[in-house]
Design an enzyme around this catalytic site. Sequence first.
Site, PDB file in Angstrom:
ATOM      1  NE  ARG B 278      -4.740   0.498  -0.370  1.00  0.00           N
ATOM      2  CZ  ARG B 278      -4.469  -0.012   0.825  1.00  0.00           C
ATOM      3  NH1 ARG B 278      -5.419  -0.465   1.581  1.00  0.00           N
ATOM      4  NH2 ARG B 278      -3.226  -0.061   1.268  1.00  0.00           N
ATOM      5  CG  HIS B 282      -6.144   3.125   4.244  1.00  0.00           C
ATOM      6  ND1 HIS B 282      -7.368   2.566   3.962  1.00  0.00           N
ATOM      7  CD2 HIS B 282      -6.356   4.008   5.259  1.00  0.00           C
ATOM      8  CE1 HIS B 282      -8.274   3.078   4.787  1.00  0.00           C
ATOM      9  NE2 HIS B 282      -7.691   3.959   5.569  1.00  0.00           N
ATOM     10  CE1 TYR B 292      -0.618  -2.322   2.934  1.00  0.00           C
ATOM     11  CE2 TYR B 292       0.117  -0.693   4.548  1.00  0.00           C
ATOM     12  CZ  TYR B 292      -0.617  -1.014   3.424  1.00  0.00           C
ATOM     13  OH  TYR B 292      -1.343  -0.037   2.780  1.00  0.00           O
TER      14      TYR B 292
END
Lengths: 326, 378
Positions: B278, B282, B292
């Site tokens: 990805r 998100h 992160y």
Amino acid sequence: MAVKSYIDAIREAMDLALEKDENVLIFGEDVGENGGVFRATDGLQAKYGEERVFNTPLAESGIGGLAIGLTTQNYRPIMEIQFFGFVFEVMDSIAGQMARNRFRFNATRQMPIVVRSPYGGGTKTPEMHADNLEGMVAQIPGIRVVMPANPADAKGLLLSSIASNDPVIFLENLHLYRSLKGEVPDGFYTTPLDTAAIARAGSDVSIISYGGGVPVALKAAEELEKNNVSAEVLDLRTVSPLDIEAIGKTVEKTGRVVIVQEAQRMAGIGANVMSEISERFVLNLKAPIGRVAAPDSVYPFAQAENDWMIKADDVVNKVMEIVEYD
Amino acid sequence: MSDQIKINQKILDFNTQLQEQDSFFPVLSVLDNQGKIIDKEALKRAELSDEDLVNIIKRMLLSRQLDIRSIKLAKQGRFGFFAPTAGQEASQMASSYAFNDDDWLMPGYRDIPEIIVKGWPIWKAILWSRGHVLGNEFVTEDGKEINAWMPQIIIGAQYVEAAGIALGLKKRGKNAVAYAYTGDGGTSQGDFYEGINFAGAYKANAVFFIQNNGYAISTPRSLQTAAVHLAAKGWAAGIPSVVVDGNDPIAMYLVSKEARAWAVSGNGPVLIETLTNRLEPHSTAGDDPLRYRKQDDIDSWWQKEPLIRMRNFMTEKGIWSLELENAYIDEVNTLIDEQIKIADNVEKQKVSNFIKNTLEIPGQAMNEQIAKFESEGK
């Protein structure tokens, strides 16, 4: 018309539904050759074949997903959850999916699913087998919750549930499976999913109950008659949605109400019935609404069941308190 | 040493057993990062005509353009929830090209593009994102029912439902399959196991995709499970389970086509783990990937993204060019503009309708509420 047990009436309904509509399927844990752990589906696989009556792997969420998926191919699934205490495993399929799908798809898709499951105490089962969890599912918009209290209703309500395009949780009282017998009309008939029934007519007080609470209420009504108290027993039959009109009629008739449920006081349907009466029919009341329910503990260990469950005497005492109030 | 002693020693050598498990899953790969052909035999086996290749790259470009526009529109408040798809175009669009209208798509919420290429009008997808009931009607512009479910919000629920559809298709004797998508995080859900296990037990017509895109929101793939390969989970269900380069459109199409053929022939389901990434947050709801993961990691995946290799491969083949690509992107953008206008002009939703939709036969209290909202025009 013949006298049949509660479980025989349930089996007969499924037999008739399988015969009438080839899109009806029955599946769940052990429902096939074994006929279910209570024999509710006994003989149905032999009669209709493994294509239509079949076992599933042991996983409740998978059973719920299977039912939802099968509706896309125009099947009408009857899925069994072996004991309603196992419903937590399938709560997403029930509450997160099938209850919401008609709404979600703007009514372009239907969920003609029946979730059959036994509930209720009095048979000394292990933990998680006897809980009355109807209050929990009755608070979910988008599903109907049906709880028959006698064999004739069990058959007619199950046939209606199978014919319904709304998902139905059909709760069968475990204790009544073989202990309760009654007249059951022959052949195919349906009992409406939105109508309560007067289980016994009376004029002094209304005992409102459902499912396993109804036989307790009826027994109490017999005792009360000896004390010259005429008790009407209203059997809700379908606990979601509620037949508010029928509740109103009996409240208007007697002006005194006792609600009886097997579930804990904090659970069940009783509180909802009370709030409907308070909101709509309070001026008909001659006394506070009485309530008979199990205590607010976790369902007890089997050896203490008898002390914990509601009894006809509890109902008699509560009714006398309400009848004598002025 | 007797045979049984040798067998016993092997069984008790857990370390070797783990190594054997880990080494069992080679990665299916046909094109390299730059679009050079690695496996000519596999390319031939895919049986993709020039027209198919053009269709696939167009679907991938449509998806990329929708992604770019969706993120921009979300920033302007003109789009609701959207889960970005950049980097997953091969995993989503080349795989779904192997299925047809009769097959049932069971998407997760990141699988909007797969539904669109099944005929879901873009304006409906926009309404789904904004939160409008018309976005949940799965019908084509000319009123044909689309064999797709809504983008599933509950991770994994689409897997158990796919098993049900797959069993239904098998029972009805249909020449069709159910195909479901989830992510790496989805493989940790109980429904994931129940879905592949039920489909396996009934040898139902299903193809299950795990789009291993590296992250479940912020939780890295490594924290989901000790399993080195997510595909290994299919072994426990007794079904063929493979790992594929999820950024390789040819490999994705090939494995999907073969899995569909296997499942539709009554052999049971197939589980496919696609290795992809990805490249964006998100969702459009405020996720910041740099909390992160490192920018370097994201950059390295941009070098391996699927459009580069598909574009290079097709340009080399003489069937694609930058001019064709830009012209198609313009076409897509014009279409998206038109579709936004349609979405902007749909009728307002009615609360009374929501109550009517909740049960086919509403109860008394519900009927009272319907009347109340209707009297207020809501």
